[in-house]
Design an enzyme around this catalytic site. Structure first.
Site, PDB file in Angstrom:
ATOM      1  N   TRP A   1       0.827  -1.207   0.000  1.00  0.00           N
ATOM      2  CA  TRP A   1       0.000   0.000   0.000  1.00  0.00           C
ATOM      3  C   TRP A   1       0.867   1.266   0.000  1.00  0.00           C
ATOM      4  O   TRP A   1       0.387   2.329   0.343  1.00  0.00           O
ATOM      5  CB  TRP A   1      -0.918   0.009   1.217  1.00  0.00           C
TER       6      TRP A   1
ATOM      7  N   CYS B   1      -6.827  -4.788  -1.507  1.00  0.00           N
ATOM      8  CA  CYS B   1      -8.009  -5.516  -1.033  1.00  0.00           C
ATOM      9  C   CYS B   1      -8.839  -6.133  -2.150  1.00  0.00           C
ATOM     10  O   CYS B   1      -9.300  -7.262  -2.041  1.00  0.00           O
ATOM     11  CB  CYS B   1      -8.872  -4.622  -0.138  1.00  0.00           C
TER      12      CYS B   1
ATOM     13  N   HIS C   1     -13.601  -0.908   1.263  1.00  0.00           N
ATOM     14  CA  HIS C   1     -12.849  -2.135   1.511  1.00  0.00           C
ATOM     15  C   HIS C   1     -13.639  -3.300   0.933  1.00  0.00           C
ATOM     16  O   HIS C   1     -14.854  -3.388   1.102  1.00  0.00           O
ATOM     17  CB  HIS C   1     -12.591  -2.339   3.003  1.00  0.00           C
TER      18      HIS C   1
ATOM     19  N   ASP D   1     -12.362 -12.680   4.812  1.00  0.00           N
ATOM     20  CA  ASP D   1     -11.524 -11.593   4.310  1.00  0.00           C
ATOM     21  C   ASP D   1     -10.070 -12.048   4.266  1.00  0.00           C
ATOM     22  O   ASP D   1      -9.517 -12.470   5.280  1.00  0.00           O
ATOM     23  CB  ASP D   1     -11.664 -10.364   5.218  1.00  0.00           C
TER      24      ASP D   1
ATOM     25  N   TYR E   1      -6.347   4.704  -0.513  1.00  0.00           N
ATOM     26  CA  TYR E   1      -7.767   4.415  -0.319  1.00  0.00           C
ATOM     27  C   TYR E   1      -8.050   3.836   1.060  1.00  0.00           C
ATOM     28  O   TYR E   1      -9.196   3.763   1.501  1.00  0.00           O
ATOM     29  CB  TYR E   1      -8.282   3.468  -1.413  1.00  0.00           C
TER      30      TYR E   1
END
Length: 802
Positions: free
Chosen positions: A350, A385, A444, A467, A631
């Site tokens: 990220w 994600c 997300h 997840d 984000y």
């Protein structure tokens, strides 16, 4: 011990049996095949080597003691000590069963080949065969037999002579892993039965013709999911003759959403077509007021993907005995799709630096990622994600678990699990970054998998949140779920797995707290509606958006919503932050602001509105902070800050406009072109603090895809990808990716540079192999511009019949 003329075995149907092990198996099958009274008769088998068959002697219960006495004279009992069996955690590992299991020495002159022997096995495994069509596995690009558990399929066995049920006995065997055990479900002897029974393994003879026997084989709906080796075992008076290992008879067994007894059963055909069979999806991203979409190629039927999904479980060293449980499979999958701590599929990044890898925005689907992972045996770089969710969806659907991708807008990442996002402010209204540890993601993506939850109370089955994005540690690994969506909605966060974390993602309150210089904290404002603003997934049968927010939470302000929060706190979620002092009463002044939609490289305007609801006169000092953000809500850099004063007359409102110039943000822009604005205002007369934050995603230019030529299976068609650079700067190191399930394999092409206002074209010849509605998907990434997409719907016609 050699089975001689005097060797006997008796067996009472599904009740008791003793004697020679080989004869015991024969007795059980004889009782299954013949219509004996299981309560009043016993089968006595006598081995007759002289004519190579078994003599069947039914006896009555009254004669049973005599039979037992005779057998006790010849039987031997062996006691073994406790033996540790090595872990059976690899589907790929093999240990072949012996082709001969003899009970002693075969007498001289006896040729075992003269007994019943298997010459060939037919599995009806072509795409058009009834096995694959009836089991909804005809889309898999795999030449092996693929069936779904709990449902019958057909095989044909050819022998060296006609099969005689009065004297010949055989059975089918399925084996998985290196250390098969019947009690672990890794060695499955399939008995020949007169009628198939629901929920049990069995094989029924449905046709006998010359030297061939056709069987209807039914697997258990709780069977292990994986790749099984198949054998046929034939009994002789001297032992077992078994077929040798043949990879052509390997059989994949998958979860079965069409079987009512399977834990993943889904009763709606349209939902099964969408959540199991659809190999193209839509992922929603962007910002809640400017929702953007991109297509994703799941490719669960592509060549090699099924084997890769099994390989993923092997890399996790997941015990084979647990691979029939969708709860365990989905939990292992959520850990293995990320490489945080287990050398899983994808490395997350990220930080906007993607050296030695592919930027997350460049991927168009899961196929390249999974195949590279298996071939290199190393994690693939990089994912975020939606990439984790896309690959995880492929994994679940490929194995037969109904799954979908979910996007939660304004998703909370609650580091301390207190069900609130704590935003700490300085006394001047600026954000205190040292104290503020929680973050709010613009959006997300995670997955939902459909399954029963026998480990939870009734009512908590159905959709489960899972997840694979590595966020927080769960039981020692970076994974999340499965957590019952129904349990989350009602605040029952005590039920496994990871329900408190998911609950916080959609239900937290946003708390603005002033950290005073004397060390005290004062709650300035509470926003109970910001988090979990909108939760969506792809609609069934279309590319549109389906709002599923109400499956996760009750509407704000309802009695049920407050009760769910109280329940979550009661069941172990941490109590809210212990602030000193009480929250201030509601201010008489309201503040809000709007950010106009803007195109990348263009100026945009932000308008702040102050409304005085009182009869008093107020002066306000306002502070604007404009940031380039990931984000995930984490700020990279502040590119603009501005302080201004506002005077409000009684019962009036006032607007303040702030111009954001393209030059202020372009030099530091991240790949998702996300700008975050934070406005705080202090009312000088009352010392009240007003705070509001919003994000906007700039509109990015698109790729154009065109096709020409016949759109027919097996015919060449030309696909053109086109891009025009609208920016004032040259784009360098440009990669364009193209994908289209059933039309083309994933491919990519590099352009060293694209000058301002220049256009590049890329042409490829494709030959579709799947008919019906298909989609071409393209993405573009460069050093300074990413998240550029394009797609085209195409209708591929069947090849004309000759």
């Amino acid at each position: 011990m050699c089975v001689s003329e005097g060797g006997y075995c008796y067996a009472r149907k599904r009740s008791e049996y003793t004697g020679n092990e080989i004869l015991k198996e024969v007795a059980i099958q004889m009782l299954n095949q013949r219509d004996y009274d299981s309560f009043n008769h016993v089968v006595l088998l006598k081995a007759c080597p002289s004519h190579g068959a078994f003599e069947v002697l039914p006896v009555t219960i009254q004669n049973l003691d005599l039979v037992k006495l005779r057998m006790s004279e010849t039987s031997r009992i062996a006691f073994g000590g406790r033996r540790a069996v090595p872990p059976n955690n690899s589907n790929a590992a093999e240990d072949d069963l012996p082709t001969l299991e003899l009970q002693g020495v075969v007498p001289r002159g006896v040729n075992l080949q003269e007994f019943l022997n298997v010459t060939s096995i037919h599995l009806f495994k072509e795409r058009w065969d009834t096995n694959k069509v009836d089991h909804h596995t005809d889309k898999y690009e795999n030449n092996k037999l693929i069936v779904r558990r709990g449902q019958s399929f057909y095989i044909q066995i050819d022998f060296n002579r006609p099969y005689d049920p009065r004297r010949d006995l055989f059975r089918v065997e399925y084996v998985i892993g290196r250390y098969p055990q019947e009690n672990k479900g890794t060695y499955i002897p399939v008995p020949i039965v007169s009628e198939l029974q629901s929920g049990k393994w069995g094989a029924k003879i449905v046709m006998r013709e010359d030297r061939s026997v056709r069987l209807s084989v039914q697997s258990s709906p709780e069977c292990i999911v994986g790749k099984f080796r198949m054998y046929v075992a034939v009994w002789t008076p001297y032992g077992i003759i078994r077929t040798s290992r043949n990879p052509e008879t390997d059989t994949y067994i998958l979860f079965n959403p069409w079987c009512e007894d399977d834990a993943v059963y889904l009763d709606n055909e349209k939902e099964r077509e969408e959540y199991v069979l659809n190999d193209i999806g839509v992922i929603f991203y962007g910002e809640v007021n400017d929702i953007k979409t991109r297509s994703w190629s799941y490719g669960q039927f592509e060549d090699g993907i099924l084997d890769t999904c099994l390989y993923v479980m092997d890399r996790a060293q997941m015990d084979l005995s647990g691979r029939g449980n969708p709860i365990k499979v989905s939990r292992v999958g959520s850990a293995m799709v990320n490489a945080k701590d287990d050398e899983g599929v994808l490395v997350g990044s990220w930080d906007n630096i993607y050296a030695y890898g592919v930027p997350p925005s460049a991927w168009t689907g899961s196929v390249d990622i999974l195949l590279e992972y298996q071939s290199s045996e190393n994690p693939v770089r990089y994912g975020q994600c939606w990439v984790f969710a896309g690959v995880f969806n492929t994994f679940l659907r490929c194995l037969g678990i109904p799954a979908r991708i979910v996007t939660n807008y304004f998703s909370a990442h609650d580091n301390d699990a207190n069900l609130q996002m704590d935003i700490f402010l300085e006394e001047d209204g600026n954000v205190n970054s040292k104290l503020t540890k929680d973050s709010v993601w613009n959006y997300h993506c995670w997955n939902e998998a459909w399954m029963t939850r026998p480990d939870l109370p009734v009512g908590f089955g159905g959709w489960q949140a899972v997840d694979s994005t590595p966020q927080e540690n769960s039981d020692g690994m970076y994974r999340c779920g499965p957590a019952s969506v129904q349990a989350i909605k009602h605040g029952h966060v005590c039920f496994q797995f990871d329900a408190p974390f998911v609950f916080a993602e959609v239900n937290s309150d946003l708390i603005y707290i002033t950290a005073k210089k004397d060390g005290t904290h004062v709650v300035e404002n509470v926003d109970a509606t910001h988090i979990g603003k909108l939760i969506v997934t792809k609609q069934i049968g279309g590319d549109g958006m389906m709002d599923i927010t109400d499956t996760y939470k009750f509407q704000e302000g309802q009695e049920e919503e407050r009760l769910a929060l109280e329940t979550a706190l009661m069941y172990g979620a941490k109590k809210p932050l212990n602030t000193e002092g009480v929250m201030k009463s509601r201010s008489k002044v309201d503040m809000d602001f709007e950010v106009e939609n803007a195109v990348l490289g263009k100026d945009l305007k932000l308008t702040i509105t102050f409304r005085n609801n009182s009869h008093n006169h107020y002066t306000i000092t306002a502070y604007l902070s404009a940031n380039i953000t990931f984000y995930t809500g984490v700020s990279k850099a502040e590119f603009k800050k501005e302080t201004f004063d506002v005077t409000l007359e009684p019962l009036s409102f006032k607007k303040e406009a702030v111009l954001i110039q393209a030059g202020e943000y372009m030099g530091q822009l991240l790949e998702q072109a996300s700008l975050h604005f934070f406005v705080t205002a202090r009312i000088n007369e009352t010392s009240d603090v007003l705070a509001k934050q919003k994000s906007t995603v700039l509109t990015i230019p698109k790729l154009i895809i065109k096709v020409r030529g016949a759109q027919v299976v097996g015919s060449d068609m030309i696909v053109t990808v086109e891009f025009t650079n609208p920016l004032k700067e040259t784009l360098r190191n440009v990669w364009i990716h193209l994908d289209g399930p059933g039309i083309t394999r994933p491919m990519r092409k590099m352009f060293r540079e694209i000058r301002p206002n220049s256009t590049v074209q890329w042409e490829e010849v494709c030959r579709p192999w799947v008919s019906g509605p298909r989609k071409l998907i393209a993405s573009m990434s460069s050093d300074s511009l990413r998240h550029v997409y394009g797609e085209l719907d195409v209708q591929i016609q069947r090849r004309p019949s000759m």
